[in-house]
Design an enzyme around this catalytic site. Structure first.
Site, short mmCIF file in Angstrom:
data_model
loop_
_atom_site.label_atom_id
_atom_site.label_comp_id
_atom_site.label_asym_id
_atom_site.label_seq_id
_atom_site.Cartn_x
_atom_site.Cartn_y
_atom_site.Cartn_z
N GLY A 2 0.54 -1.14 0.03
CA GLY A 2 0.10 -0.07 0.08
C GLY A 2 0.82 1.36 0.01
O GLY A 2 2.32 1.37 0.27
N GLN A 9 2.34 5.42 -1.21
CA GLN A 9 3.25 5.93 -2.23
C GLN A 9 4.17 5.87 -2.77
O GLN A 9 4.26 4.62 -2.42
CB GLN A 9 2.35 6.91 -2.14
N TYR A 57 11.84 6.57 -0.34
CA TYR A 57 12.96 6.32 -1.34
C TYR A 57 13.71 4.94 0.16
O TYR A 57 13.12 5.13 1.58
CB TYR A 57 13.63 6.85 -1.15
N GLY A 109 4.18 1.05 5.02
CA GLY A 109 3.34 0.13 3.87
C GLY A 109 3.09 -1.70 4.00
O GLY A 109 3.91 -2.51 4.60
N CYS A 112 5.36 9.63 -0.02
CA CYS A 112 4.10 8.26 1.29
C CYS A 112 3.09 10.28 -0.18
O CYS A 112 1.88 9.60 0.98
CB CYS A 112 4.16 9.18 2.19
#
Length: 191
Positions: free
Chosen positions: A51, A53, A56, A119, A148
């Site tokens: 899940g 966005q 890094y 995530g 994110c």
């Protein structure tokens, strides 16, 4: 992680993998192209099934992958997210750092900046992926993305508050916090 989760059965022990990655951007299932603000240069972008966005990863960041049978542990997804956030908050409290979670954006924050991202992927009632804690790394590549998906979010790391800290010093402390919150259940650890 995917193979492990696909082939596990009701008797497969849960595992926690503690790792560092070479420089890489990962984009979750909800990732949007506009969150890449400029050229990522020579750092690869990997699309992943977790899940969230874009974020890094690099050396100096401690990543804890939790491969947990949620059904067996009677944990819901939100409970696991909270557990990971609390483990990190408690770890940072050991350094007298008042970190906190936000209800509107999973992760861990310190003085308005994000210090850890979270995530997960849930498949076959089991989790994989996990938590990425910035310990002592080059934060510059975070400036090339909207971390994110949070506009104007600045990233921070433990080294900005605790000089000369290393992943090797933080790793056993984070593991201890996670295990305590999982009630010291039998879990295999791979580092």
């Amino acid at each position: 992680m995917q193979t492990f989760t696909q082939h596990r059965d009701a008797d497969t022990p849960d595992e926690i993998w503690l790792v560092e990655h070479p420089p890489v951007f990962t984009q979750g299932l909800n990732g949007q192209a506009e969150h890449i603000q400029q050229s990522l240069r020579a750092i690869p972008l990997v699309h992943t099934d977790r899940g969230g966005q874009i974020t890094y990863h690099a050396p100096g960041q401690l990543i804890a992958y939790l491969l947990i049978d949620l059904k067996r542990r009677k944990l819901g997804v939100r409970q696991l997210v909270t557990l990971l956030e609390q483990a990190c908050i408690q770890l940072l409290a050991e350094f007298q750092l008042p970190a906190y979670a936000r209800a509107d954006a999973p992760g861990i924050y310190l003085e308005g900046k994000k210090i850890a991202s979270l995530g997960l992927k849930i498949k076959r009632q089991s989790s994989y992926h996990g938590l990425a804690l910035n310990v002592n790394m080059d934060l510059t590549p975070f400036e090339w993305i909207t971390p994110c998906g949070l506009q104007a979010m600045q990233m921070t790391q433990l080294a900005q508050y605790q000089a000369d800290i290393s992943v090797e010093q933080v790793q056993p402390r984070l593991l201890r916090q996670i295990l305590q919150l999982l009630e010291n259940s039998p879990i295999m650890v791979d580092s």
